[in-house]
Design a protein around this motif. Structure first.
Motif, PDB file in Angstrom:
ATOM      1  N   THR A 189      -4.841  11.845  -3.455  1.00 48.47           N
ATOM      2  CA  THR A 189      -3.611  12.332  -2.832  1.00 48.47           C
ATOM      3  C   THR A 189      -3.641  12.079  -1.325  1.00 48.47           C
ATOM      4  O   THR A 189      -2.661  11.581  -0.742  1.00 48.47           O
ATOM      5  CB  THR A 189      -3.457  13.839  -3.096  1.00 48.47           C
ATOM      6  OG1 THR A 189      -3.550  14.048  -4.492  1.00 48.47           O
ATOM      7  CG2 THR A 189      -2.136  14.346  -2.570  1.00 48.47           C
ATOM      8  N   LEU A 190      -4.768  12.424  -0.708  1.00 48.20           N
ATOM      9  CA  LEU A 190      -4.851  12.254   0.744  1.00 48.20           C
ATOM     10  C   LEU A 190      -4.737  10.778   1.131  1.00 48.20           C
ATOM     11  O   LEU A 190      -4.029  10.422   2.068  1.00 48.20           O
ATOM     12  CB  LEU A 190      -6.171  12.834   1.279  1.00 48.20           C
ATOM     13  CG  LEU A 190      -6.393  14.317   1.030  1.00 48.20           C
ATOM     14  CD1 LEU A 190      -7.570  14.829   1.846  1.00 48.20           C
ATOM     15  CD2 LEU A 190      -5.150  15.129   1.378  1.00 48.20           C
ATOM     16  N   PHE A 191      -5.417   9.946   0.338  1.00 46.41           N
ATOM     17  CA  PHE A 191      -5.326   8.500   0.579  1.00 46.41           C
ATOM     18  C   PHE A 191      -3.880   8.042   0.541  1.00 46.41           C
ATOM     19  O   PHE A 191      -3.398   7.346   1.422  1.00 46.41           O
ATOM     20  CB  PHE A 191      -6.095   7.750  -0.512  1.00 46.41           C
ATOM     21  CG  PHE A 191      -7.380   7.154  -0.019  1.00 46.41           C
ATOM     22  CD1 PHE A 191      -7.364   6.268   1.050  1.00 46.41           C
ATOM     23  CD2 PHE A 191      -8.586   7.467  -0.625  1.00 46.41           C
ATOM     24  CE1 PHE A 191      -8.545   5.716   1.501  1.00 46.41           C
ATOM     25  CE2 PHE A 191      -9.773   6.919  -0.163  1.00 46.41           C
ATOM     26  CZ  PHE A 191      -9.754   6.043   0.907  1.00 46.41           C
ATOM     27  N   CYS A 192      -3.193   8.446  -0.537  1.00 49.93           N
ATOM     28  CA  CYS A 192      -1.815   8.005  -0.731  1.00 49.93           C
ATOM     29  C   CYS A 192      -0.936   8.468   0.431  1.00 49.93           C
ATOM     30  O   CYS A 192      -0.118   7.720   0.951  1.00 49.93           O
ATOM     31  CB  CYS A 192      -1.258   8.542  -2.046  1.00 49.93           C
ATOM     32  SG  CYS A 192      -2.043   7.762  -3.452  1.00 49.93           S
ATOM     33  N   LEU A 193      -1.131   9.725   0.821  1.00 49.85           N
ATOM     34  CA  LEU A 193      -0.316  10.243   1.921  1.00 49.85           C
ATOM     35  C   LEU A 193      -0.586   9.464   3.205  1.00 49.85           C
ATOM     36  O   LEU A 193       0.324   9.163   3.971  1.00 49.85           O
ATOM     37  CB  LEU A 193      -0.605  11.732   2.135  1.00 49.85           C
ATOM     38  CG  LEU A 193       0.135  12.662   1.176  1.00 49.85           C
ATOM     39  CD1 LEU A 193      -0.442  14.070   1.235  1.00 49.85           C
ATOM     40  CD2 LEU A 193       1.617  12.690   1.511  1.00 49.85           C
ATOM     41  N   ASN A 194      -1.845   9.150   3.430  1.00 48.34           N
ATOM     42  CA  ASN A 194      -2.154   8.404   4.650  1.00 48.34           C
ATOM     43  C   ASN A 194      -1.595   6.989   4.608  1.00 48.34           C
ATOM     44  O   ASN A 194      -1.080   6.493   5.604  1.00 48.34           O
ATOM     45  CB  ASN A 194      -3.669   8.370   4.883  1.00 48.34           C
ATOM     46  CG  ASN A 194      -4.152   9.661   5.500  1.00 48.34           C
ATOM     47  OD1 ASN A 194      -3.506  10.194   6.398  1.00 48.34           O
ATOM     48  ND2 ASN A 194      -5.255  10.183   5.004  1.00 48.34           N
ATOM     49  N   PHE A 195      -1.679   6.362   3.437  1.00 44.26           N
ATOM     50  CA  PHE A 195      -1.070   5.027   3.312  1.00 44.26           C
ATOM     51  C   PHE A 195       0.423   5.091   3.555  1.00 44.26           C
ATOM     52  O   PHE A 195       1.001   4.260   4.242  1.00 44.26           O
ATOM     53  CB  PHE A 195      -1.324   4.444   1.910  1.00 44.26           C
ATOM     54  CG  PHE A 195      -2.673   3.788   1.786  1.00 44.26           C
ATOM     55  CD1 PHE A 195      -3.123   2.941   2.789  1.00 44.26           C
ATOM     56  CD2 PHE A 195      -3.471   4.000   0.680  1.00 44.26           C
ATOM     57  CE1 PHE A 195      -4.360   2.327   2.688  1.00 44.26           C
ATOM     58  CE2 PHE A 195      -4.714   3.392   0.575  1.00 44.26           C
ATOM     59  CZ  PHE A 195      -5.161   2.563   1.578  1.00 44.26           C
ATOM     60  N   LEU A 196       1.023   6.118   2.982  1.00 40.77           N
ATOM     61  CA  LEU A 196       2.466   6.283   3.136  1.00 40.77           C
ATOM     62  C   LEU A 196       2.801   6.517   4.612  1.00 40.77           C
ATOM     63  O   LEU A 196       3.752   5.937   5.146  1.00 40.77           O
ATOM     64  CB  LEU A 196       2.925   7.478   2.285  1.00 40.77           C
ATOM     65  CG  LEU A 196       4.421   7.714   2.221  1.00 40.77           C
ATOM     66  CD1 LEU A 196       5.126   6.495   1.666  1.00 40.77           C
ATOM     67  CD2 LEU A 196       4.721   8.925   1.360  1.00 40.77           C
ATOM     68  N   GLY A 197       2.003   7.346   5.265  1.00 39.93           N
ATOM     69  CA  GLY A 197       2.222   7.609   6.689  1.00 39.93           C
ATOM     70  C   GLY A 197       2.107   6.335   7.506  1.00 39.93           C
ATOM     71  O   GLY A 197       2.945   6.047   8.358  1.00 39.93           O
ATOM     72  N   ASP A 198       1.079   5.553   7.215  1.00 37.28           N
ATOM     73  CA  ASP A 198       0.912   4.279   7.916  1.00 37.28           C
ATOM     74  C   ASP A 198       2.090   3.357   7.665  1.00 37.28           C
ATOM     75  O   ASP A 198       2.600   2.717   8.577  1.00 37.28           O
ATOM     76  CB  ASP A 198      -0.365   3.586   7.434  1.00 37.28           C
ATOM     77  CG  ASP A 198      -1.567   4.019   8.250  1.00 37.28           C
ATOM     78  OD1 ASP A 198      -1.363   4.792   9.205  1.00 37.28           O
ATOM     79  OD2 ASP A 198      -2.688   3.602   7.924  1.00 37.28           O
ATOM     80  N   GLY A 199       2.501   3.315   6.394  1.00 41.95           N
ATOM     81  CA  GLY A 199       3.633   2.463   6.043  1.00 41.95           C
ATOM     82  C   GLY A 199       4.882   2.883   6.790  1.00 41.95           C
ATOM     83  O   GLY A 199       5.626   2.059   7.315  1.00 41.95           O
ATOM     84  N   LEU A 200       5.094   4.197   6.850  1.00 48.91           N
ATOM     85  CA  LEU A 200       6.269   4.710   7.558  1.00 48.91           C
ATOM     86  C   LEU A 200       6.206   4.336   9.031  1.00 48.91           C
ATOM     87  O   LEU A 200       7.203   3.960   9.624  1.00 48.91           O
ATOM     88  CB  LEU A 200       6.318   6.228   7.428  1.00 48.91           C
ATOM     89  CG  LEU A 200       7.044   6.794   6.215  1.00 48.91           C
ATOM     90  CD1 LEU A 200       6.971   8.305   6.239  1.00 48.91           C
ATOM     91  CD2 LEU A 200       8.494   6.348   6.221  1.00 48.91           C
ATOM     92  N   ALA A 253       0.837  -1.201   0.000  1.00 50.42           N
ATOM     93  CA  ALA A 253       0.000   0.000   0.000  1.00 50.42           C
ATOM     94  C   ALA A 253       0.869   1.248   0.000  1.00 50.42           C
ATOM     95  O   ALA A 253       0.606   2.203  -0.740  1.00 50.42           O
ATOM     96  CB  ALA A 253      -0.913  -0.005   1.221  1.00 50.42           C
ATOM     97  N   ALA A 254       1.936   1.215   0.793  1.00 48.72           N
ATOM     98  CA  ALA A 254       2.797   2.390   0.883  1.00 48.72           C
ATOM     99  C   ALA A 254       3.514   2.635  -0.433  1.00 48.72           C
ATOM    100  O   ALA A 254       3.636   3.778  -0.883  1.00 48.72           O
ATOM    101  CB  ALA A 254       3.805   2.219   2.024  1.00 48.72           C
ATOM    102  N   VAL A 255       3.978   1.553  -1.054  1.00 47.82           N
ATOM    103  CA  VAL A 255       4.684   1.719  -2.329  1.00 47.82           C
ATOM    104  C   VAL A 255       3.735   2.253  -3.402  1.00 47.82           C
ATOM    105  O   VAL A 255       4.058   3.202  -4.133  1.00 47.82           O
ATOM    106  CB  VAL A 255       5.311   0.374  -2.777  1.00 47.82           C
ATOM    107  CG1 VAL A 255       5.863   0.493  -4.185  1.00 47.82           C
ATOM    108  CG2 VAL A 255       6.402  -0.033  -1.819  1.00 47.82           C
ATOM    109  N   ALA A 256       2.518   1.671  -3.453  1.00 47.88           N
ATOM    110  CA  ALA A 256       1.524   2.169  -4.415  1.00 47.88           C
ATOM    111  C   ALA A 256       1.258   3.640  -4.131  1.00 47.88           C
ATOM    112  O   ALA A 256       1.187   4.465  -5.063  1.00 47.88           O
ATOM    113  CB  ALA A 256       0.241   1.352  -4.300  1.00 47.88           C
ATOM    114  N   GLY A 257       1.112   3.981  -2.859  1.00 40.82           N
ATOM    115  CA  GLY A 257       0.893   5.370  -2.474  1.00 40.82           C
ATOM    116  C   GLY A 257       1.994   6.268  -2.992  1.00 40.82           C
ATOM    117  O   GLY A 257       1.733   7.330  -3.583  1.00 40.82           O
ATOM    118  N   MET A 258       3.239   5.828  -2.800  1.00 43.88           N
ATOM    119  CA  MET A 258       4.373   6.636  -3.245  1.00 43.88           C
ATOM    120  C   MET A 258       4.334   6.851  -4.744  1.00 43.88           C
ATOM    121  O   MET A 258       4.567   7.955  -5.236  1.00 43.88           O
ATOM    122  CB  MET A 258       5.691   5.955  -2.857  1.00 43.88           C
ATOM    123  CG  MET A 258       6.152   6.279  -1.461  1.00 43.88           C
ATOM    124  SD  MET A 258       7.856   5.752  -1.178  1.00 43.88           S
ATOM    125  CE  MET A 258       7.659   4.008  -0.982  1.00 43.88           C
TER     126      MET A 258
END
Lengths: 302, 327, 332
Positions: A282-293, A37-42
């Motif tokens: 965009t918000l979804f992706c950022l949140n996925f990325l945040g979760d991934g981090l 999810a994080a990679v897709a988000g990125m």
């Protein structure tokens, strides 16, 4: 001092070949890359950001150009270059959405950077120095917290007039507070760690310890918070724009576009759906990325 | 005896601890260290033993000026460290180092082993080139029994024993004159413990370091120390040469402590008289009047509640704080 | 020896981790006799705790046990949760290193004690209260009525451990598994707690498994001792034999490298070189061979099985007549 080497660890020999170590950052990066999810988000995020930055240059229509012949054009109109149609004033919707994205992302990045710099500095100093400095800084933070945002923005507008830069200032001035609190909390726990004591015993000065030991160790938490702050800022900006306190026509942002689109929801829902889709993605992706981090940097996992 | 390297006189470290009340809590003094005096000469190892809350770790940090002393003096070569300003203190720090209990927590997780070991050099020998620093770090790693090729690894990639070796390398790289070892082997496995003890003793002999060896483990202290100081609730109970402490302990607390240590020999361990010290450690916030040990002492009498026993000489270099040590 | 209370047969424990599987315990067989105190000695990663957590069904979520752990005719490894719950705290009790984590922080001590009795013995609450207070008195907690109404955090470490022991003894268990029960305590308190456990064993005839890294504690408490290394038993025998005539180089090394209160020589301590093994990269053959002073070619190729060591003991070592190597062989 020959006697001092009583036992070179035998087990170490097997791993002697690997010369360089793997830092916690590299570990975290590996874990992040394993998170789909994080990679897709990125990837999606980079695509949207890239499109927003270079897109407006490539499109035939500028964000503020009015095409009198094609008002409320329905997409897709390849012949005229209005790939996603136009709005009620005949402005190209794709150009406006991409340009709006540019503004929204810029506000997000700049305001977050401002919040980051102020928040981390204040938080680290308050947490590490402690005592009266800490009291003073944190009471100021409390004070700022108690000022309602809209009220604060209106005051700024009255004093300085409507101004694009004011937006960053207002949002940054609010967002750094939470950052300062988070960093202070982290610093307080770090301050009592033995490695900080060791650094003091090794003759490190306060500034030296903050820069060399505190900051690198709070960076993980800060990064997580940053990825979660950017969407907040973008939302805040659209909220202010929605109230008419933000960006001014013909400049636009996602928030403004959504505001406009909401007005003509019944006649022309595209004008709402398209910018809203960009923003939510965009918000979804950022949140996925945040979760991934968070998962990647979480010390519990180690 | 030559003039001592370190002279501690009537050192007190008190903390204010908030007690009770949601809004208007009162503050109670926690007397972590309450009037300690002792000397440490060059090349000597002083073992400091005691149970939790006896102030042994606080003492080590107060001597290194990592914690402010409430009163009293810590004199280093005749100069009072508690009166120095920051710059003067920094100049003295290079002679005084510390080895911590938790090997992993005492190393910055974001730094490589090489950077950690080099940190004191970077702070004190600013003239050194990075190549010279690198060479020194490698030499140091070899001395503590780490492979120099592991210089770029991070603390989490090392085992507990190896982390402690890194901590020791960092402490020894400036060739200090005083090293405070705060429970340096308590967190280590038995088989690693002996390696680290030997390493510390080798350094101590090679560099003629004065060492404060803080531990709750009486067996380890016996092995490594020349003199031993027994603490209880921030006060000295007994201070003597190692053989006197373990061979002829005078203070009832020391005697109880030694009896309580299990010996890894079933015959001896089972033949031991089973005398237990009754009760729990009193709260350091509310220490008993008079002698702090009296609430658990088998010999306590009425005078123990009234008067604080002073340290008396019970032989050459043997001091006891007990009203009844002659009994 | 009388009939056994707990029988472990070929018990293995594996953990799934992001970096691959880890075998924490490998095909371990062991039995504990009625009223016996069995000491389990080992360093971190030896699997000494995981063996018995597995037997109690208390492994972490990523752990998996295979094999048998027979207790009162029930195989604990295969038993379902309700069977285990019926046994744990009743016939089978456990004492942990940190009592703070095993007592519920927001519940009064008394409530936690009576709950055990109500659940396992169907007692009425007043009767349970009397029993619980009597037990607190028995483990020498001063002012038991007052402590009964306290929360765990209001008690000192020593008192909390006493409460844990009281809780363990409440239902008159057949077996107590004590996992490093005194490691977090001061020496004088440790002596008190060990005395309590010893008396529980003597007066109530409870079998005790004492898991510890402290050889001194084992020397004073255990009837038999099992020494573990890298998930296996390397030596098992009578306590006197283990301490006086160890048959495995690791046991001997451990004894030699422990500083002793009763004998202080100024010379360097004897050491075991190297580090405890990484369970993910266990060496081939005997796991101890890279650190062993008496290593032979065979040790590098084959895993030594547990074999008779004479005197009723077992060892996992190919060396014969280890006595020959006794003097000075382990000195570096």
């Amino acid at each position: 001092m020959n006697g001092i080497n009583p036992s070179a660890p035998a087990a170490a020999a097997e791993i002697a070949a690997e010369l360089s170590g793997r830092s916690l950052w590299q570990d975290a990066w590996r874990r992040l890359l394993a998170n789909r999810a994080a990679v897709a988000g990125m990837i999606i995020l980079s695509a949207i950001a890239l499109a927003s930055v270079i897109g407006p240059f490539l499109l035939p229509w500028s964000y503020d150009a009015i095409d009198w012949e094609h008002i409320e054009a329905l997409p897709p109109e390849f012949a005229t270059g209005h790939y996603l149609g136009t709005d009620s004033l005949g402005r190209d919707l794709l150009a406006r959405t991409l340009f709006g994205g540019r503004i929204s992302l810029m506000v997000g990045l700049l305001a977050t950077t401002a919040a980051l710099l102020i928040g981390v500095t204040v938080g680290a100093v308050a947490g590490f120095v402690g005592g009266r400095t800490d009291q003073l800084l944190m009471r100021f933070v409390d004070l700022m917290y108690s000022v309602p945002l809209t009220f604060f923005v209106i005051i700024l507008m009255v004093v300085f007039g409507r101004n694009f830069a004011l937006m960053f200032l207002a949002i940054g001035a609010v967002e750094w507070l939470t950052m300062a609190r988070i960093v202070r909390g982290q610093t307080l726990t770090l301050r009592n760690k033995e490695f900080i004591e060791a650094a003091r015993a090794s003759g490190g000065s306060t500034a030296n310890i903050i820069v060399r030991h505190i900051l690198p160790n709070v960076l993980g938490v800060v990064m997580i918070y940053v990825t979660l702050t950017i969407p907040q800022v973008i939302l805040l900006e659209s909220f202010l724009s929605f109230l008419g306190l933000g960006i001014q026509e013909p400049m636009t942002s996602w928030g403004m576009l959504i505001n406009d689109g909401a007005a003509e929801l019944e006649i022309n829902p595209r004008t709402l759906i398209i910018p809203a889709a960009f923003m939510t993605t965009t918000l979804f992706c950022l949140n996925f990325l945040g979760d991934g981090l968070r998962d990647a940097l979480d010390p519990k996992d180690r | 005896m030559t003039s001592p390297l370190l002279q501690v006189r009537d050192l007190k470290v008190h903390f204010q601890v908030r007690a009770g009340g949601i809004f208007f809590g009162t503050y109670l003094p926690l007397k972590a260290v309450d009037g300690l005096s002792f000397d440490l000469s060059a090349g000597e190892t002083l073992g400091i033993v005691g149970e939790s809350g006896c102030g042994k770790s606080t003492l080590g940090r107060a001597i290194l000026q990592l914690l402010p002393a409430t009163s009293g003096t810590v004199a280093w070569l005749g100069k009072d460290l508690t009166a120095l300003d920051r710059a003067e203190l920094k100049a003295h720090r290079r002679h005084m180092q510390i080895v911590f209990q938790d090997p992993l927590a005492s190393l910055d997780p974001r730094m490589t082993a090489g950077d950690i070991i080099a940190e004191p050099l970077r702070n004190f020998e600013t003239g050194l080139s990075s190549a010279a620093i690198k060479a020194k770090v490698r030499e140091m790693m070899e001395q503590v029994g780490l492979l120099p090729s592991m210089v770029n690894r991070y603390p989490h990639e090392f085992s507990g024993g190896q982390c402690q070796r890194i901590g020791i390398a960092r402490a020894m790289i400036l060739k200090p004159k005083l090293v405070v070892c705060d429970e340096p082997v308590s967190a280590l496995d038995v088989s690693i413990r002996a390696q680290v003890i030997n390493l510390l003793m080798d350094f101590q002999r090679a560099l003629n370091i004065s060492m404060l060896f803080i531990s709750h483990d009486l067996s380890v202290v016996r092995h490594i120390s020349r003199r031993v100081m027994v603490l209880y609730l921030g006060r000295v109970m007994e201070l003597a040469d190692r053989d006197a402490i373990y061979g002829k302990p005078r203070h009832p607390y020391t005697q109880a402590l030694i009896l309580a240590v299990p010996i890894p020999d079933p015959d001896k361990e089972r033949a031991k008289p089973r005398v237990l010290v009754a009760g729990d450690l009193p709260s350091p916030l509310d220490p008993p009047s008079g002698c702090v040990f009296r609430t658990r002492c088998p010999r306590a009498t009425e005078i123990c509640a009234r008067a604080v026993p002073v340290l008396e000489s019970a032989g050459v270099g043997h001091e006891v704080a007990c009203h009844h040590w002659r009994d | 020896m009388s009939a056994s209370v707990l029988d472990l047969r070929n018990l293995s424990v594996r953990f799934t981790t992001p970096d691959g599987d880890v075998a924490a315990v490998s095909e371990l067989s062991l039995s504990v006799g009625k009223g016996e105190c069995l000491g389990i000695v080992g360093e971190s990663g030896s699997g000494k705790s995981q063996t018995f957590l597995a037997a109690m069904g208390l492994l972490a979520h990523n752990g998996h046990a295979v094999g048998e752990a027979i207790f009162g005719g029930v195989n604990l490894v295969a038993a379902d949760e309700s069977t285990l719950n019926g046994l744990r705290g009743d016939k089978l009790a456990m004492i942990f290193q940190d009592p703070m984590t095993s007592l519920t922080p927001h519940m009064k001590v008394g409530h936690q004690l009576t709950e055990v009795l109500v659940r396992h013995r169907n007692l009425k609450s007043t009767a349970a209260r009397d029993r619980a207070i009597a037990m607190l008195r028995r483990v020498q907690i001063p002012e038991p009525e007052r402590r009964f109404e306290m929360y765990p955090h209001e008690l000192s470490g020593g008192l909390r451990q006493r409460v844990m022991i009281a809780m363990a003894l409440l239902c008159g268990p057949e077996l107590i598994i004590a996992d490093e029960p005194t490691t977090a305590l001061d020496v004088t308190i440790q002596a008190q707690i060990l005395d309590l456990i010893r008396r529980a064993k003597e007066e109530l005839g409870t079998a005790v498994i004492l898991i510890t890294h402290d050889l001194g504690v084992v020397a004073g408490m255990a009837d038999r001792v099992a020494v573990m290394y890298a998930g296996r038993i390397v030596e098992l025998g009578d306590v006197h034999q283990i301490f006086n005539a160890p048959q495995h180089p690791y046991t001997k090394g451990l004894l030699a490298c422990t500083p002793r209160l009763d004998d202080a020589t100024a010379s360097a301590l004897v050491t075991i070189p190297g580090q405890p093994p990484n369970l993910q990269r266990l060496p081939k053959g005997c796991a101890y061979h890279p650190r062993c002073q008496n290593v032979m070619d065979r040790c590098r190729a084959e895993k030594p099985p547990l074999m008779s060591a004479g005197g009723g003991g077992l060892k996992a070592c190919f060396l014969e007549n280890f006595g020959r190597f006794q003097a000075g062989a382990v000195v570096p």
